[in-house]
Scaffold this motif. Structure first.
Motif, short mmCIF file in Angstrom:
data_model
loop_
_atom_site.label_atom_id
_atom_site.label_comp_id
_atom_site.label_asym_id
_atom_site.label_seq_id
_atom_site.Cartn_x
_atom_site.Cartn_y
_atom_site.Cartn_z
N LEU A 25 0.83 -1.20 0.00
CA LEU A 25 0.00 0.00 0.00
C LEU A 25 0.87 1.26 0.00
N LEU A 26 1.92 1.22 0.77
CA LEU A 26 2.80 2.39 0.87
C LEU A 26 3.50 2.65 -0.46
N ARG A 27 3.98 1.57 -1.10
CA ARG A 27 4.62 1.73 -2.41
C ARG A 27 3.63 2.32 -3.42
N ASN A 28 2.41 1.82 -3.41
CA ASN A 28 1.42 2.31 -4.36
C ASN A 28 1.00 3.75 -4.06
N PHE A 29 0.99 4.11 -2.77
CA PHE A 29 0.72 5.51 -2.42
C PHE A 29 1.79 6.42 -3.01
N VAL A 34 1.10 6.96 -6.63
CA VAL A 34 0.00 7.92 -6.81
C VAL A 34 0.50 9.34 -6.58
N ALA A 35 1.30 9.52 -5.53
CA ALA A 35 1.83 10.85 -5.21
C ALA A 35 2.70 11.38 -6.34
N GLU A 36 3.51 10.50 -6.94
CA GLU A 36 4.39 10.92 -8.02
C GLU A 36 3.61 11.22 -9.30
N ALA A 37 2.62 10.38 -9.60
CA ALA A 37 1.87 10.54 -10.84
C ALA A 37 0.79 11.60 -10.75
N GLN A 38 0.30 11.86 -9.52
CA GLN A 38 -0.84 12.75 -9.30
C GLN A 38 -2.04 12.32 -10.15
N SER A 39 -2.13 11.01 -10.33
CA SER A 39 -3.21 10.43 -11.14
C SER A 39 -3.38 8.98 -10.74
N LEU A 40 -4.60 8.60 -10.36
CA LEU A 40 -4.85 7.20 -10.03
C LEU A 40 -4.72 6.32 -11.25
N LEU A 45 -2.81 6.71 -14.02
CA LEU A 45 -1.41 6.50 -14.39
C LEU A 45 -0.69 5.65 -13.35
N ALA A 46 -0.96 5.90 -12.07
CA ALA A 46 -0.32 5.10 -11.01
C ALA A 46 -0.76 3.65 -11.09
N ALA A 47 -2.01 3.40 -11.45
CA ALA A 47 -2.50 2.02 -11.57
C ALA A 47 -1.73 1.27 -12.64
N VAL A 48 -1.42 1.92 -13.75
CA VAL A 48 -0.62 1.29 -14.81
C VAL A 48 0.76 0.94 -14.29
N LEU A 104 -6.75 0.15 -7.08
CA LEU A 104 -5.84 1.12 -6.48
C LEU A 104 -6.61 2.15 -5.66
N SER A 105 -7.76 2.58 -6.15
CA SER A 105 -8.58 3.53 -5.41
C SER A 105 -9.01 2.95 -4.06
N LYS A 106 -9.36 1.66 -4.05
CA LYS A 106 -9.74 1.00 -2.81
C LYS A 106 -8.56 0.92 -1.86
#
Length: 322
Positions: free
Chosen positions: A9-13, A16-22, A24-27, A36-38
Motif C-alpha cells: 500500500l505504501l509503495r502504491n501511495f 500515486v503521489a508521483e503521478a498525481q493520477s490514479l 497513471l499510477a495504476a498502470v 488502487l482507489s480501494k
C-alpha cells in the motif's frame, strides 16, 4: 499503525503521489484503477486522515499526504535494505543463470521477479531470453536457458515441470465492445469476429484452434503477429478481436485502450521448466522461487484476477490445458 505494515500500500501511495493520477499510477503498479482507489481508501481509513484530494484532472496530496510522502521513501528504502541484507546473509549464491520467458509474461511477472532476485543475490548475473513458449522450451532443452516459464500444454517429457498457475484465456476487443472481466463471453461470439492472433506454433493459438474445431468451425484470422504488444495495438485500432492472457493486456486494460472478457472455460496453465538430465544450480532454483513468489503474490493480492495458484501440483508427463 496497521496500514504502514503493508508495504504494498505504501509503495502504491508513492506511485500515486508521483503521478498525481490514479489512472497513471495504476498502470505503473500493474493494478486496476478501482483496486488502487480501494487501496488508497483503505490506507486513509487506517491512518484516520485524508491523504488525497480528488479532482477532475487527477489527485493532489493533502497536508497529511505530503507528510506521509516525505517519510515513505526512507521507510521503503529501509525495508528493501533489510530484505537484501537478510537474503545475502542467508545465501551467498554466485554465478550466472539464464531464464526463458514467454513474451506476454515479461513485464507482468518475470521483470519483477528478476528485480527481486538480483537485489537478494547481487553475485549472480541473470540473462533473460524471450520468445514463444515452444521456443523457450527448446532453449532449456539445448542448454541455452537453465529454466523457463512455459505453457503446460507443451510436451514435458524431457523436463521437470513445476506448475504454478492457471488462468482464463481472454477475448480482447476494442473499448466500444464493452467486454468485462467479470462477464464471460462465448467461443461462438469470438468466432464471429475478424481475429488478430499469434502465429502458429503458439500455445494459445493451439488451444483456440482446437476449441473452434470441436465446434466445427475455424478462426477468421485477419492478421498474424509475433507478440502480444502488436496484437494489442491492432485491436485498439479496430482491426479485430484477439485472444491472449491477462498479463498481455493488463496495461492496455488499465489505460482503457481495450476491453476483455474470459472465453467460456478456456484456460492455459503456466509452469517453470528445467531439464531433467541437468541438475539445477542454486541460482536457478532461487530464481524459480522468485518467479513463483511474484506469481502467487499477484494472485493473492487480486492483481491477477483471472488466475489461480497451482503451486505444489504435480505435472503430468505431457502438459495439457488446465
Amino acid at each position: 499503525m496497521a496500514a504502514l505494515s503493508d508495504l504494498r500500500l505504501l509503495r502504491n501511495f508513492v506511485l500515486v503521489a508521483e503521478a498525481q493520477s490514479l489512472a497513471l499510477a495504476a498502470v505503473r503498479a500493474n493494478v486496476s484503477q478501482p483496486a488502487l482507489s480501494k487501496q488508497m481508501a483503505a490506507l486513509e481509513a487506517e491512518l484516520g486522515v485524508r491523504l488525497l484530494d480528488r479532482h477532475a484532472r487527477g489527485v493532489r496530496l493533502t497536508e497529511a499526504g505530503d507528510a506521509l510522502r516525505a517519510h515513505a521513501g526512507a521507510l521503503l528504502r529501509d525495508a528493501d535494505r533489510v530484505v537484501a541484507e537478510i537474503g545475502a546473509a542467508a545465501s551467498h549464491i554466485s554465478g550466472e543463470v539464464a531464464l526463458g520467458v514467454v513474451s506476454s509474461l515479461r513485464g507482468f511477472l518475470v521483470a519483477p521477479a528478476v528485480a527481486s532476485f538480483v537485489r537478494l543475490h547481487p553475485g549472480v548475473t541473470v540473462r533473460v531470453l524471450e520468445g514463444t513458449s515452444r521456443a523457450m522450451r527448446e532453449a532449456v532443452a539445448d542448454g541455452r536457458a537453465d529454466l523457463a516459464v512455459i505453457a503446460t500444454r507443451e510436451e514435458a517429457s524431457p523436463f521437470a515441470l513445476r506448475p504454478f498457475a492457471t488462468e482464463k484465456l481472454l477475448a480482447i476487443a476494442p473499448p466500444e465492445a464493452r467486454l468485462r472481466l467479470d462477464q464471460p463471453t462465448t467461443l461462438e461470439e469470438v468466432g464471429r469476429h475478424n481475429l488478430v492472433l499469434a502465429a502458429a506454433p503458439n500455445s494459445i493459438r493451439t488451444i483456440l484452434d482446437a476449441a473452434l474445431s470441436r465446434r466445427g468451425t475455424r478462426a477468421v484470422v485477419r492478421v498474424e503477429v509475433e507478440n502480444a504488444a502488436t496484437a494489442m495495438d491492432l485491436v485498439r485500432l479496430g482491426v479485430g478481436w484477439s485472444v491472449f492472457t491477462f498479463a498481455a493486456a493488463a496495461r492496455r486494460l488499465a489505460e482503457r485502450e481495450v476491453s476483455a472478457a474470459p472465453i467460456g472455460s478456456l484456460t492455459i496453465g503456466w509452469a517453470l521448466a528445467t531439464a531433467r538430465e541437468r541438475r539445477a544450480s542454486a541460482a536457478a532454483a532461487a530464481l524459480a522461487d522468485a518467479v513463483e513468489q511474484v506469481a502467487l503474490g499477484r494472485i493473492r493480492d487480486g492483481h491477477w484476477a483471472t488466475a489461480r495458484s497451482l503451486s505444489g501440483v504435480a505435472a503430468e508427463t505431457h502438459g495439457r490445458d488446465s
